[in-house]
Motif scaffolding. Structure first.
Motif, PDB file in Angstrom:
ATOM      1  N   LEU A 132       0.841  -1.331   0.038  1.00  0.00           N
ATOM      2  CA  LEU A 132      -0.024  -0.061   0.094  1.00  0.00           C
ATOM      3  C   LEU A 132       0.860   1.193  -0.047  1.00  0.00           C
ATOM      4  N   ALA A 133       1.813   1.356   0.936  1.00  0.00           N
ATOM      5  CA  ALA A 133       2.608   2.443   1.027  1.00  0.00           C
ATOM      6  C   ALA A 133       3.645   2.510   2.155  1.00  0.00           C
ATOM      7  N   THR A 134       4.633   3.358   2.024  1.00  0.00           N
ATOM      8  CA  THR A 134       5.678   3.385   2.995  1.00  0.00           C
ATOM      9  C   THR A 134       5.519   4.542   3.898  1.00  0.00           C
ATOM     10  N   ILE A 135       5.618   4.385   5.159  1.00  0.00           N
ATOM     11  CA  ILE A 135       5.708   5.458   5.937  1.00  0.00           C
ATOM     12  C   ILE A 135       6.842   5.691   6.559  1.00  0.00           C
ATOM     13  N   ASN A 136       7.295   6.728   6.619  1.00  0.00           N
ATOM     14  CA  ASN A 136       8.654   7.244   7.329  1.00  0.00           C
ATOM     15  C   ASN A 136       8.939   7.314   8.544  1.00  0.00           C
ATOM     16  N   GLU A 137       9.948   7.596   9.028  1.00  0.00           N
ATOM     17  CA  GLU A 137       9.979   7.616  10.630  1.00  0.00           C
ATOM     18  C   GLU A 137       9.483   8.955  11.027  1.00  0.00           C
ATOM     19  N   ASP A 138       8.659   8.819  12.177  1.00  0.00           N
ATOM     20  CA  ASP A 138       8.177   9.870  12.905  1.00  0.00           C
ATOM     21  C   ASP A 138       6.881  10.405  12.051  1.00  0.00           C
ATOM     22  N   ALA A 139       6.241   9.846  10.917  1.00  0.00           N
ATOM     23  CA  ALA A 139       5.270  10.309  10.235  1.00  0.00           C
ATOM     24  C   ALA A 139       4.127   9.328  10.531  1.00  0.00           C
ATOM     25  N   VAL A 140       2.907   9.855  10.598  1.00  0.00           N
ATOM     26  CA  VAL A 140       1.790   9.356  10.938  1.00  0.00           C
ATOM     27  C   VAL A 140       0.480   9.222   9.733  1.00  0.00           C
ATOM     28  N   LEU A 141      -0.027   8.295   9.433  1.00  0.00           N
ATOM     29  CA  LEU A 141      -1.129   8.234   8.349  1.00  0.00           C
ATOM     30  C   LEU A 141      -2.303   7.768   8.979  1.00  0.00           C
ATOM     31  N   ASN A 142      -3.159   8.662   9.215  1.00  0.00           N
ATOM     32  CA  ASN A 142      -4.705   8.541   9.549  1.00  0.00           C
ATOM     33  C   ASN A 142      -5.773   8.518   8.501  1.00  0.00           C
ATOM     34  N   PHE A 143      -6.368   7.487   8.189  1.00  0.00           N
ATOM     35  CA  PHE A 143      -7.141   7.463   7.040  1.00  0.00           C
ATOM     36  C   PHE A 143      -8.446   6.666   7.520  1.00  0.00           C
ATOM     37  N   SER A 144      -9.587   6.741   6.828  1.00  0.00           N
ATOM     38  CA  SER A 144     -10.854   6.144   6.634  1.00  0.00           C
ATOM     39  C   SER A 144     -11.313   5.461   5.418  1.00  0.00           C
ATOM     40  N   ILE A 145     -11.515   4.254   5.229  1.00  0.00           N
ATOM     41  CA  ILE A 145     -12.181   3.774   3.915  1.00  0.00           C
ATOM     42  C   ILE A 145     -13.720   3.561   4.030  1.00  0.00           C
ATOM     43  N   ILE A 146     -14.370   3.301   2.993  1.00  0.00           N
ATOM     44  CA  ILE A 146     -15.852   3.023   3.045  1.00  0.00           C
ATOM     45  C   ILE A 146     -15.861   1.557   2.073  1.00  0.00           C
ATOM     46  N   VAL A 147     -16.349   0.443   2.717  1.00  0.00           N
ATOM     47  CA  VAL A 147     -16.008  -0.781   1.840  1.00  0.00           C
ATOM     48  C   VAL A 147     -17.499  -1.221   1.686  1.00  0.00           C
ATOM     49  N   GLN A 148     -17.906  -1.436   0.382  1.00  0.00           N
ATOM     50  CA  GLN A 148     -19.314  -1.942   0.021  1.00  0.00           C
ATOM     51  C   GLN A 148     -19.436  -3.262  -0.749  1.00  0.00           C
ATOM     52  N   LYS A 149     -20.401  -3.721  -0.476  1.00  0.00           N
ATOM     53  CA  LYS A 149     -20.622  -5.098  -1.313  1.00  0.00           C
ATOM     54  C   LYS A 149     -21.515  -4.433  -2.605  1.00  0.00           C
ATOM     55  N   GLY A 150     -21.141  -5.264  -3.709  1.00  0.00           N
ATOM     56  CA  GLY A 150     -21.816  -4.922  -4.747  1.00  0.00           C
ATOM     57  C   GLY A 150     -21.512  -5.974  -6.165  1.00  0.00           C
ATOM     58  N   ILE A 151     -22.074  -5.765  -7.334  1.00  0.00           N
ATOM     59  CA  ILE A 151     -21.592  -6.512  -8.379  1.00  0.00           C
ATOM     60  C   ILE A 151     -20.941  -5.595  -9.605  1.00  0.00           C
ATOM     61  N   GLY A 152     -20.218  -6.192 -10.323  1.00  0.00           N
ATOM     62  CA  GLY A 152     -19.846  -5.353 -11.642  1.00  0.00           C
ATOM     63  C   GLY A 152     -18.965  -4.200 -11.286  1.00  0.00           C
ATOM     64  N   TYR A 153     -18.900  -3.307 -12.204  1.00  0.00           N
ATOM     65  CA  TYR A 153     -18.201  -2.115 -12.089  1.00  0.00           C
ATOM     66  C   TYR A 153     -18.656  -0.841 -11.906  1.00  0.00           C
ATOM     67  N   VAL A 154     -18.339  -0.121 -10.878  1.00  0.00           N
ATOM     68  CA  VAL A 154     -19.268   1.149 -10.877  1.00  0.00           C
ATOM     69  C   VAL A 154     -17.960   2.286 -10.688  1.00  0.00           C
ATOM     70  N   PRO A 155     -18.408   3.283 -11.679  1.00  0.00           N
ATOM     71  CA  PRO A 155     -17.318   4.352 -11.843  1.00  0.00           C
ATOM     72  C   PRO A 155     -17.468   5.571 -10.666  1.00  0.00           C
ATOM     73  N   SER A 156     -16.290   5.929 -10.501  1.00  0.00           N
ATOM     74  CA  SER A 156     -16.316   6.984  -9.111  1.00  0.00           C
ATOM     75  C   SER A 156     -17.427   8.153  -9.378  1.00  0.00           C
ATOM     76  N   ASP A 166     -16.952  14.658   2.338  1.00  0.00           N
ATOM     77  CA  ASP A 166     -15.437  14.724   2.606  1.00  0.00           C
ATOM     78  C   ASP A 166     -14.582  13.573   2.203  1.00  0.00           C
ATOM     79  N   TYR A 167     -15.293  12.577   1.653  1.00  0.00           N
ATOM     80  CA  TYR A 167     -14.386  11.364   1.282  1.00  0.00           C
ATOM     81  C   TYR A 167     -14.289  11.585  -0.458  1.00  0.00           C
ATOM     82  N   ILE A 168     -13.096  11.115  -0.826  1.00  0.00           N
ATOM     83  CA  ILE A 168     -12.757  10.765  -2.311  1.00  0.00           C
ATOM     84  C   ILE A 168     -13.489   9.730  -2.722  1.00  0.00           C
TER      85      ILE A 168
END
Length: 334
Positions: A132-156, A166-168
């Motif tokens: 996923l990513a590399t977090i450097n020393e003394d750095a903090v990564l705070n994030f939230s994700i929304i996971v959904q159940k579904g079928i097929g492909y849905v564009p953003s 406030d979510y991407i």
């Protein structure tokens, strides 16, 4: 001695070969010439378009305004982080919730963040080693994700309106089937070499067993075609019943999935074998309350849904409609 057929040959053999945990080959035969492609193609389409999976649909990173931003102390910018996140294949641990799942994460460096770090009490991750990513020393990564159940492909752009502002929004690729191909081979039946065999090759990403994905595709095919059976079965009733009764019968034979019940309420009915709205309408108040594990909240929810449909608990149908409805339910469940 040659004969004239009165019905097509019914396939008799099915073999399942497990290539690995997430890949199988299914051979089905023998089919009359031309029948194999008739069945194989729609099954493949359903495997690729209708198999259910989980995907992240929204992301919020502390201190980030948009997907082209960067995060202090993180090697990756937001855009490549999103690409990596969309590669993570999630699984709901209880499989009972169809609604969105919001999860908050906080990580402190130095560390290399991977799929395994996103596992929690609600979600599991299939591809735990995915970077996923590399977090450097003394750095903090705070994030939230929304996971959904579904079928097929849905564009953003289609997701933007169903997640908080406030979510991407993320392109969501729910399909857990990575590959679904088939080959048609000739087989010999009673000295006739024109009969056919279908060989399916199915591979999933681990969210679902390929055998289960195949069974779900077959079930979806049956449910899609049941409308023809329902329509044909209703046609003879027009000679005996009014057109209003025929229309009402079709309304009552709609599955309870369409009621958008809570997971707890739906599972309570599903475990009892109740599949159609008409079954609920036929029940008295005591019948509903005596369903195993039916709590007051679930009963009130069902009563409210039936009231909205115009069938309050205890509603009396005509004798002819009750008879037709009972016959139809028995037939659809047999």
């Amino acid at each position: 001695m040659k004969t004239i057929k009165t019905a097509p040959y019914i396939p008799t053999d099915i073999n399942i070969e497990e290539i690995n945990t997430n890949r199988i080959k299914i051979s089905v035969y023998p089919f009359e010439s031309g029948y194999a492609i008739t069945l194989a193609h729609p099954i493949r389409r359903l495997l690729l378009s209708s198999s259910v999976g989980y995907a992240p649909i929204g992301l919020k990173i502390e201190g980030v305004a948009h997907e082209f931003d960067s995060v202090r102390g993180i090697t990756e910018d937001v855009s490549p982080f999103i690409v990596n996140l969309k590669n993570i294949r999630f699984v709901h641990k209880t499989q009972e919730d169809n609604g969105p799942i919001t999860v908050n994460y906080s990580f402190k460096g130095p560390m290399s963040l991977s799929g395994a770090d996103l596992i929690n009490d609600v979600l599991d991750v299939v591809n735990k080693n995915t970077y996923l990513a590399t977090i450097n020393e003394d750095a903090v990564l705070n994030f939230s994700i929304i996971v959904q159940k579904g079928i097929g492909y849905v564009p953003s752009e289609n997701i933007r309106g169903i997640i908080p502002e406030d979510y991407i929004p993320l392109d969501a690729y729910f399909t857990p089937v990575k590959k679904a191909v088939y080959e048609i081979e000739n087989v010999l039946v009673e000295d006739n070499p024109t009969y056919e065999k279908i060989v399916f090759d199915i591979e999933t990403d681990g969210q679902i067993n390929p055998h289960d994905a195949f069974k779900e595709a077959i079930a979806i095919m049956h449910s899609q075609m049941s409308i023809f059976d329902a329509d044909m079965s209703a046609a003879p009733l027009m000679a005996k019943n009014s057109s209003e009764d025929v229309a009402e019968l079709k309304d009552l034979m709609v599955k309870i999935d369409t009621l958008n019940l809570s997971a707890r309420c739906f599972n309570c009915l599903d475990r009892t074998g109740i599949r159609y709205i008409g079954e609920l309408v036929l029940m008295s108040e005591n019948d509903l309350k005596n369903i195993k594990n039916m709590g007051k909240k679930s009963y009130d929810e069902i009563a409210e849904k039936l009231q909205e449909l115009g069938y309050p608990v205890g509603y009396e149908l005509s004798d002819e409609l009750v008879l037709s409805l009972n016959k139809k339910i028995v037939k659809m469940k047999s």
